[in-house]
Design a protein around this motif. Structure first.
Motif, PDB file in Angstrom:
ATOM      1  N   GLY A   5      38.755  45.420  35.041  1.00 39.95           N
ATOM      2  CA  GLY A   5      39.210  43.845  35.489  1.00 39.95           C
ATOM      3  C   GLY A   5      40.404  43.376  35.566  1.00 39.95           C
ATOM      4  O   GLY A   5      40.849  42.140  35.834  1.00 39.95           O
ATOM      5  N   SER A   6      41.399  44.286  35.080  1.00 37.48           N
ATOM      6  CA  SER A   6      42.798  43.846  34.710  1.00 37.48           C
ATOM      7  C   SER A   6      43.477  44.394  36.274  1.00 37.48           C
ATOM      8  O   SER A   6      44.701  44.043  36.539  1.00 37.48           O
ATOM      9  CB  SER A   6      43.647  44.413  33.735  1.00 37.48           C
ATOM     10  N   ARG A   7      42.895  45.171  37.110  1.00 35.72           N
ATOM     11  CA  ARG A   7      43.282  45.414  38.125  1.00 35.72           C
ATOM     12  C   ARG A   7      42.312  45.445  39.271  1.00 35.72           C
ATOM     13  O   ARG A   7      41.277  46.111  39.741  1.00 35.72           O
ATOM     14  CB  ARG A   7      43.516  47.285  38.068  1.00 35.72           C
ATOM     15  N   ILE A   8      42.744  44.141  40.050  1.00 33.35           N
ATOM     16  CA  ILE A   8      41.687  43.795  41.011  1.00 33.35           C
ATOM     17  C   ILE A   8      42.585  43.437  42.262  1.00 33.35           C
ATOM     18  O   ILE A   8      43.563  42.913  42.269  1.00 33.35           O
ATOM     19  CB  ILE A   8      40.799  42.544  40.765  1.00 33.35           C
ATOM     20  N   GLY A  35      32.759  60.095  38.276  1.00 31.93           N
ATOM     21  CA  GLY A  35      33.757  60.920  37.716  1.00 31.93           C
ATOM     22  C   GLY A  35      35.153  60.030  37.381  1.00 31.93           C
ATOM     23  O   GLY A  35      35.884  60.633  36.926  1.00 31.93           O
ATOM     24  N   VAL A  36      35.178  58.581  37.739  1.00 32.63           N
ATOM     25  CA  VAL A  36      36.150  57.960  37.315  1.00 32.63           C
ATOM     26  C   VAL A  36      35.830  56.886  36.403  1.00 32.63           C
ATOM     27  O   VAL A  36      34.867  56.018  36.534  1.00 32.63           O
ATOM     28  CB  VAL A  36      36.658  57.049  38.754  1.00 32.63           C
ATOM     29  N   THR A  37      36.486  56.811  35.396  1.00 31.72           N
ATOM     30  CA  THR A  37      36.358  56.052  34.124  1.00 31.72           C
ATOM     31  C   THR A  37      36.961  54.505  34.582  1.00 31.72           C
ATOM     32  O   THR A  37      38.101  54.410  34.412  1.00 31.72           O
ATOM     33  CB  THR A  37      36.715  56.261  32.723  1.00 31.72           C
ATOM     34  N   LYS A  38      36.420  53.546  34.323  1.00 30.86           N
ATOM     35  CA  LYS A  38      36.847  52.170  34.359  1.00 30.86           C
ATOM     36  C   LYS A  38      38.081  52.098  35.519  1.00 30.86           C
ATOM     37  O   LYS A  38      39.081  51.912  35.473  1.00 30.86           O
ATOM     38  CB  LYS A  38      37.512  51.718  33.195  1.00 30.86           C
ATOM     39  N   PRO A  39      37.412  52.337  37.048  1.00 33.72           N
ATOM     40  CA  PRO A  39      38.270  52.340  37.803  1.00 33.72           C
ATOM     41  C   PRO A  39      38.886  50.846  38.333  1.00 33.72           C
ATOM     42  O   PRO A  39      38.192  49.919  37.893  1.00 33.72           O
ATOM     43  CB  PRO A  39      37.488  52.861  39.071  1.00 33.72           C
ATOM     44  N   PRO A  40      39.935  50.684  38.932  1.00 32.95           N
ATOM     45  CA  PRO A  40      40.096  49.309  39.601  1.00 32.95           C
ATOM     46  C   PRO A  40      39.286  49.094  40.669  1.00 32.95           C
ATOM     47  O   PRO A  40      38.393  49.857  41.126  1.00 32.95           O
ATOM     48  CB  PRO A  40      41.638  49.469  40.337  1.00 32.95           C
ATOM     49  N   VAL A  41      38.950  47.923  41.035  1.00 38.46           N
ATOM     50  CA  VAL A  41      38.219  47.263  42.009  1.00 38.46           C
ATOM     51  C   VAL A  41      38.922  46.592  43.233  1.00 38.46           C
ATOM     52  O   VAL A  41      39.766  45.730  43.045  1.00 38.46           O
ATOM     53  CB  VAL A  41      37.241  46.035  41.324  1.00 38.46           C
ATOM     54  N   VAL A  42      38.440  47.039  44.391  1.00 42.03           N
ATOM     55  CA  VAL A  42      38.676  46.444  45.601  1.00 42.03           C
ATOM     56  C   VAL A  42      37.545  45.337  46.104  1.00 42.03           C
ATOM     57  O   VAL A  42      36.561  45.922  46.482  1.00 42.03           O
ATOM     58  CB  VAL A  42      39.308  47.278  46.794  1.00 42.03           C
ATOM     59  N   ASP A  56      47.502  35.529  39.552  1.00 44.30           N
ATOM     60  CA  ASP A  56      47.714  35.870  38.060  1.00 44.30           C
ATOM     61  C   ASP A  56      46.664  37.209  37.945  1.00 44.30           C
ATOM     62  O   ASP A  56      46.788  37.879  37.134  1.00 44.30           O
ATOM     63  CB  ASP A  56      47.818  34.924  37.098  1.00 44.30           C
ATOM     64  N   ARG A  57      45.561  36.906  38.774  1.00 46.10           N
ATOM     65  CA  ARG A  57      44.554  38.136  38.529  1.00 46.10           C
ATOM     66  C   ARG A  57      44.510  39.044  39.526  1.00 46.10           C
ATOM     67  O   ARG A  57      43.644  39.957  39.567  1.00 46.10           O
ATOM     68  CB  ARG A  57      43.276  37.182  38.246  1.00 46.10           C
ATOM     69  N   LEU A  58      45.047  39.042  40.677  1.00 47.47           N
ATOM     70  CA  LEU A  58      45.014  39.811  41.750  1.00 47.47           C
ATOM     71  C   LEU A  58      46.309  40.829  41.848  1.00 47.47           C
ATOM     72  O   LEU A  58      47.665  40.280  41.668  1.00 47.47           O
ATOM     73  CB  LEU A  58      44.860  39.131  43.222  1.00 47.47           C
ATOM     74  N   ILE A  67      35.493  36.933  40.884  1.00 42.34           N
ATOM     75  CA  ILE A  67      36.578  37.697  40.091  1.00 42.34           C
ATOM     76  C   ILE A  67      36.071  37.621  38.633  1.00 42.34           C
ATOM     77  O   ILE A  67      36.508  38.479  37.860  1.00 42.34           O
ATOM     78  CB  ILE A  67      38.001  36.932  40.492  1.00 42.34           C
ATOM     79  N   ASP A  68      35.643  36.423  38.248  1.00 37.06           N
ATOM     80  CA  ASP A  68      35.161  36.099  36.843  1.00 37.06           C
ATOM     81  C   ASP A  68      34.364  37.428  36.460  1.00 37.06           C
ATOM     82  O   ASP A  68      34.487  37.966  35.468  1.00 37.06           O
ATOM     83  CB  ASP A  68      34.375  34.736  36.631  1.00 37.06           C
ATOM     84  N   HIS A  69      33.343  37.380  37.194  1.00 32.70           N
ATOM     85  CA  HIS A  69      32.313  38.445  37.041  1.00 32.70           C
ATOM     86  C   HIS A  69      33.143  40.072  36.908  1.00 32.70           C
ATOM     87  O   HIS A  69      32.538  40.699  35.931  1.00 32.70           O
ATOM     88  CB  HIS A  69      31.285  38.536  38.138  1.00 32.70           C
ATOM     89  N   ILE A  70      33.801  40.356  37.571  1.00 32.09           N
ATOM     90  CA  ILE A  70      34.427  41.700  37.880  1.00 32.09           C
ATOM     91  C   ILE A  70      35.377  41.788  36.477  1.00 32.09           C
ATOM     92  O   ILE A  70      35.242  42.815  35.682  1.00 32.09           O
ATOM     93  CB  ILE A  70      35.369  42.048  38.803  1.00 32.09           C
TER      94      ILE A  70
END
Length: 341
Positions: free
Chosen positions: A178-181, A105-112, A202-204, A167-170
């Protein structure tokens, strides 16, 4: 030889139970049992064989137990809620493996992206994964370098590149944001969360450094007591702690470890005073496996940091009498805040 035989006997006895559960799961799968039942049976099978390889796959029997546990966990995977996605990434002639789960139920969620220590491998992260997903975040679980299926050792320069490859893969995926990791490393894995907060600033959006070392915990003054008279909170004692950490580093003796560890220090690497992504330091003040002083050390250098220190807590912040999920819930709430749009 007797010591190795004892390890193999340990593995064999736990696996007897685990393999029986797996056999029962296979029978129920053929009978068309519902997913929830199959997930429970196969996860129970995994748990027994995981205990067989615990804390480290240091003998033939323990390595066999580990292979059983991975197979059983992946049998449970399609039946978990949400289901498990096994991600394989080519890496410098080898292969990286991670587990992705996206809350329903979540579209494009951030990733931990998260990992444990020398004894808690990617299959063992169900509790933190559930906490992460309850907050509407996807979880991407990987092995600490030198453990599980990781193709690189803990102290190998390729370990840093491996984390960046994950991270590249995410970032490349269309089903997550992938902008929210953020990253979360526990125990001996806490180090890599702190280090990547500098390397990938810069990516985390955030990094949780829980119960780990960055400088003081890699000194001889800290390590000798931890590996001899200290380390009392480690399940099988200080000697087992040294064995597990040595295995991750590809080393054999305490002297080898004492020689290699200072090279990992964020001071030795020239990172400590550089800017970083937001870091949350978490630990118990009484930890005898990783010094709480390393959190203070982080806070005295580079970008401002945040911390939660438990005054009566032990390793990772575990505190007698405190609800079991309090530390984990605090961490996931912090992560959700950092990953909010």
């Amino acid at each position: 030889m007797l010591f190795r035989s004892a390890r193999d006997e340990w593995a064999r006895e736990w696996c007897k139970v685990g393999l029986e559960h797996e056999k029962h799961g296979d029978e129920r799968a053929r009978a068309g049992a519902p997913s929830k039942e199959l997930a429970e049976i196969y996860h129970s099978a995994f748990a027994y064989c995981m205990l067989g390889r615990y804390p480290v796959a240091s003998s033939p029997g323990k390595r066999e137990a580990y292979q059983h546990s991975v197979r059983q966990y992946r049998k449970a995977g399609p039946h978990l809620d949400p289901p498990l996605q096994v991600v394989e990434i080519p890496f410098e002639g080898k292969k990286l493996v991670g587990y992705l789960r996206i809350p329903k139920g979540v579209t494009k969620p951030p990733v931990v992206m998260n990992w444990g220590g020398v004894d808690g491998w990617k299959e063992d992260r169900e509790r933190p994964n559930q906490r992460i997903m309850r907050q509407g975040m996807a979880t991407f679980t990987v092995d600490l370098p030198g453990t599980g299926e990781s193709p690189v050792l803990y102290g190998d320069p390729a370990a840093q590149r491996a984390y960046s490859a994950f991270i590249d893969h995410i970032v490349s995926r269309s089903d997550v944001d992938g902008s929210r990791i953020a990253v979360w490393g526990g125990s001996f894995g806490g180090y890599w969360a702190a280090r990547m907060a500098y390397v990938e600033k810069d990516r985390l959006k955030g990094a949780v450094f829980q119960g780990g070392n960055v400088h003081i915990g890699y000194t001889r003054e800290w390590l000798v007591p931890a590996f001899t008279t200290g380390g009392a909170t480690y399940l099988f004692g200080a000697g087992s702690l040294l064995e597990a950490r040595n295995a991750a580093m590809g080393l054999k003796t305490m002297e080898e470890f004492l020689d290699a560890a200072p090279k990992l220090s964020l001071v030795s690497l020239g990172l400590i005073d550089q800017p970083s992504a937001p870091i949350l330091g978490v630990n118990g003040k009484l930890d005898d496996q990783a010094p709480v002083a390393d959190i203070y050390f982080l806070m005295e250098h580079g970008s401002p940091k945040e911390a939660r220190i438990y005054p009566k807590g032990f390793h990772m912040g575990t505190t007698p009498g405190m609800p079991e999920d309090e530390v984990g819930n605090m961490i996931t709430a912090w992560l959700k805040g950092k990953l909010a749009k």
